[in-house]
Design an enzyme around this catalytic site. Structure first.
Site, PDB file in Angstrom:
ATOM      1  CE  LYS A  13      -2.084   1.493   3.617  1.00 23.65           C
ATOM      2  NZ  LYS A  13      -2.955   1.790   4.770  1.00 23.65           N
ATOM      3  NE  ARG A  88      -7.993   1.885  10.289  1.00 23.79           N
ATOM      4  CZ  ARG A  88      -6.761   2.134  10.702  1.00 23.79           C
ATOM      5  NH1 ARG A  88      -6.551   2.437  11.945  1.00 23.79           N
ATOM      6  NH2 ARG A  88      -5.769   2.076   9.863  1.00 23.79           N
ATOM      7  NE  ARG A 127       9.405  -9.415   4.022  1.00 25.71           N
ATOM      8  CZ  ARG A 127       8.503  -8.443   3.975  1.00 25.71           C
ATOM      9  NH1 ARG A 127       8.033  -8.027   2.811  1.00 25.71           N
ATOM     10  NH2 ARG A 127       8.068  -7.882   5.075  1.00 25.71           N
ATOM     11  NE  ARG A 161      11.416  -6.462   8.124  1.00 30.08           N
ATOM     12  CZ  ARG A 161      10.598  -5.748   7.384  1.00 30.08           C
ATOM     13  NH1 ARG A 161      11.011  -5.237   6.240  1.00 30.08           N
ATOM     14  NH2 ARG A 161       9.382  -5.517   7.778  1.00 30.08           N
ATOM     15  NE  ARG A 172       2.714  -6.497  11.547  1.00 31.90           N
ATOM     16  CZ  ARG A 172       3.982  -6.422  11.198  1.00 31.90           C
ATOM     17  NH1 ARG A 172       4.337  -6.695   9.964  1.00 31.90           N
ATOM     18  NH2 ARG A 172       4.886  -6.039  12.062  1.00 31.90           N
TER      19      ARG A 172
END
Ligand code: ZN
Length: 216
Positions: A13, A88, A127, A161, A172
């Site tokens: 995004k 929201r 990744r 990470r 998430r």
């Protein structure tokens, strides 16, 4: 042209918003950024927000609406806005409509970067980068030519990470769905929601967004 851009973390995004800003001169209106800027600039709304936050309270919808109004008034003639992280809730969606309407504007599109959750998990958890030069790799999609050796610098150390794990990605995603669930049906009913495949190549996603914006 005013749009809401929606997409879960990892859907790209930020990149797409940046491209809209560059290609169309739009302004990205993120409530967090607006709030910080208003507090720093000590605008009347900023001072009010600062007092509320210092008292440990949440900034009210009224303050957020005032902030957005100020930002819209500061746009150049014809400059579009990308709403990021707002609205929201259903009341916020109503407020936004009123704020825009009072300025002779409206929301033109709600664009959601659609992702397949399992594919997103694979994309993010796979990744990793070279610890020496930072070149990016992926367990499935972009392996080094020689296993364990960086193509670019010949390094042998790689890192991941800590956030790039399945649990974090799924949490998430759930948070994202919970945040957008109250507002998507409102905009669906207005017929202004478009979805693009957020799993596609970044340039393809940009092209898909451009095609939607080009319809008007
Ligand atoms: Zn390297």
């Amino acid at each position: 042209m005013n749009i809401i851009l929606l997409g879960p973390p990892g859907a790209g995004k930020g990149t797409q918003a940046q491209r809209l800003v560059e290609r169309h001169g739009m302004k990205q209106l993120s409530t967090g950024d607006m709030l910080r800027a208003a507090v720093k600039a000590q605008t009347p709304v900023g001072l009010k927000a600062k007092a509320v936050m210092e008292a440990g309270q949440l900034v009210s919808d009224e303050i957020v609406s005032a902030l957005i109004g100020d930002e819209l008034d500061a746009l150049a003639e014809g400059q579009g806005a990308i709403f990021d992280g707002y609205p929201r809730t259903a009341p916020q969606a109503e407020s936004l409509e009123a704020i825009l309407a009072s300025r002779g504007k409206k929301l033109d599109y709600v664009i959601e970067l659609d992702v397949n959750e399992d594919a997103l998990v694979e994309r993010i958890t796979g990744r990793y980068t070279c610890a020496t030069c930072g070149k990016g790799y992926h367990d499935t999609f972009e392996k080094p030519a020689v296993e364990g050796t960086c193509d670019k610098c010949g390094g042998h150390e790689f890192k991941r990470r800590p956030d790039d794990n399945e649990e974090t990605v799924r949490t998430r995603m759930a948070e994202y769905r919970a945040k957008t669930a109250p507002i998507l049906p409102i905009y669906e009913a207005q017929g202004i929601v478009s979805r693009v495949d957020g799993m596609a190549d970044m340039d393809e996603v940009t092209a898909a967004i451009e095609a939607i914006l080009g319809k008007r």
